[in-house]
Design an enzyme around this catalytic site. Sequence first.
Site, PDB file in Angstrom:
ATOM      1  N   SER A  54       0.831  -1.198   0.000  1.00 49.59           N
ATOM      2  CA  SER A  54       0.000   0.000   0.000  1.00 49.59           C
ATOM      3  C   SER A  54       0.871   1.255   0.000  1.00 49.59           C
ATOM      4  O   SER A  54       1.743   1.401  -0.847  1.00 49.59           O
ATOM      5  CB  SER A  54      -0.969  -0.056   1.177  1.00 49.59           C
ATOM      6  N   ASN A  55       0.688   2.169   0.950  1.00 48.62           N
ATOM      7  CA  ASN A  55       1.529   3.361   0.992  1.00 48.62           C
ATOM      8  C   ASN A  55       2.996   3.000   1.159  1.00 48.62           C
ATOM      9  O   ASN A  55       3.877   3.669   0.623  1.00 48.62           O
ATOM     10  CB  ASN A  55       1.102   4.279   2.139  1.00 48.62           C
TER      11      ASN A  55
END
Length: 707
Positions: free
Chosen positions: A321-322
């Site tokens: 994800s991030n």
Amino acid sequence: MASVFKVRSASGHVPVVRTLAAMMAVTVVLTACHGGGDNHPPPQANVLPAFITASSVRTQFYDGNTDDLLTAGLGKTGLASATAPAIANAAQPTAAELRRLAIWSNYRALVDMTANGGYGRFWGPNVDLNGNDTLGEGKIAGKEYLAFADDGSGTQNVTVLVQIPASFNPDQPCIVTATSSGSRGVYGAISAAGEWGLKRGCAVAYTDKGSGNGAHELSSSLVTLIDGTLQNATAAGKASLFTANLGNTDLASYNSRFPNRYAFKHAHSQQNPEKDWGRNTLQAIQFAYWALNDSYGTLNGSTRNVRYTSGSITTIAASVSNGGGASLAAAEQDTSGLITAVVVGEPQINLRLPAQVSVAQGGVPVGAFGKPLADYMTLANMLQPCAALAPAAAGAPYLTALPGATTTSIRTARCASLAAAGVIAGADATTQATNALALLHQNGYQTDSDLLQAPMWDSQAVPAVAVTYADAYAKASVTANLCNFSFGTTNAAGTAGVTPAVSPMLTVFGNGNGVPPTNGINLVFNSGAGAADHRLATADGSYAGASCLRTLWTNGTLTGSVDAIRVNANLHGKPAIIVQGRADALVPINHASRPYLGLNQLSEGAASRLSFYEVTNAQHFDAFLGVAGFDSRFVPLHYYNLQALNLMWSHLKNGTPLPPSQVIHTVPRGGTPGAAPALTTANLPPIVASPGINAITAANGAVNVPN
């Protein structure tokens, strides 16, 4: 200088706490005398990186029994328990208790923790790198180094953490990064990447990216420190993980009008921290080099010599994800060979796309691709509650504690508001909802994720991200109440401004995810009728606020900050793997991995060593797979992230070619929602060396993904 020892508990576990006073000598430059024609350069002192705040550095050793690096002493069984680790004095949790709580909550937040879903069988502390149940409770002994990376102002205070397992082989060193996903604290990617690295015997370099779970309780002026313990903001000074940039007058005025509100670091630092996520990941690696030299460099009096120089350690940038996006950004920015390879899952990444890049599926151009998060998230936040009523979304998993009637009422009213605003068409809710879902398709959302539109909003994942990132990109102060949103405690009816019986600050470091709603701090909409939980503040779920967030993107308010975070997908020939689920409804695959592949191919051409594995029936949140309807329909992406890490390791160490880009056609578990049969390898076909008709192609920037 003498080290400081502190007893953790009556159990007899005595972790070493070495303050920087005992390590300051590493900054002394050594001089050496060489004679007899010796041409070897003089030994180099191990100097703490200039960006590390010297006073923040601390180390601890964990024995692998009462406490450890991976499970904080909980083991496989303790992590699996739905009961949070105990805190002896609830009014004053210790740093050790908060660390244990953070590891427990973050580990569980990124993987399926159910036995039928694969925990303890395909992954978990007890499962070895070959996928076998051989490691018992899976506790891992070793040392932790913790520090702040900062520019001296105390306003950045990016947390960096290095774990060095006792199994680390100094003659065959390796580092795995575990940059936090979402806006999580420094342990945010411990199950997604840290666990694999520790089992491999590698040092793991963590960072919270300067957006990690720093909270400021404005009414009491309490803030968190690097270890999660609390202090008054003024007393904490530069040692605060995050303090809102407010004068006393502004703070008092805001508190009087909006009591019991909270500032969060990602939303309210006013620094657009996302622009630095790649740099933060590189800083974590540099700190790991220093820590490894501190542990294994030759002792020279009171100092250590440098044993490992930049680029001399096999280093895989890994996370999801991030954290995955940060890893890609770091690899692009790496100019000194710190990163050897990249393995990321479902990366949230914002691209600087030229006209040559295109994305097609089965030869048919997709509705849209390569949009930045600020665009697609603010659109989804408006449309998803309405789209949830579309017939194509019927039977979606129900992921909210609100009564069904309340949810249906919100959805119906949202459709009406969208229609009244001219965003969608239709004279009735069903037609309006179908139109809303079609608009999502036109903007790059896959039909594979139709059943996820409802839970993405109902779980508040999308509203939370839309608000936090709009605040961050706008560099808004907490007092701005951007689009009339704020973060605060609410009562059972959703009314804001209430004083909580127990401050959420006590455990926010352990339980929080950095993006309200979290740990009892809710997303509040300050409407004319008063302030309340955004879902309940108005009949249509605070549509006016959602529309306002959308306008911040469409009117260009956020453009400058978004342009500052865009990447070019040039990995400089580093071998890399991206894994993402086709059904991802938080970070749509058409805006992330697919166009990144095209841009990388365009940027690097024949030098590209990127493989992209697209997994059908996989979505963004493996932690949801234990929920009825998720269990029967979706497979764990984490399984393929682990396979990708093993493939990359074999490539780096044995020269095994990386399988080319491909679609992996998985088989859902099926059965009754909430009682799906156990996951087996029949559900999870392998990544193959010769994908044939399942090969994903990229040429001249044009990506084609087979159906």
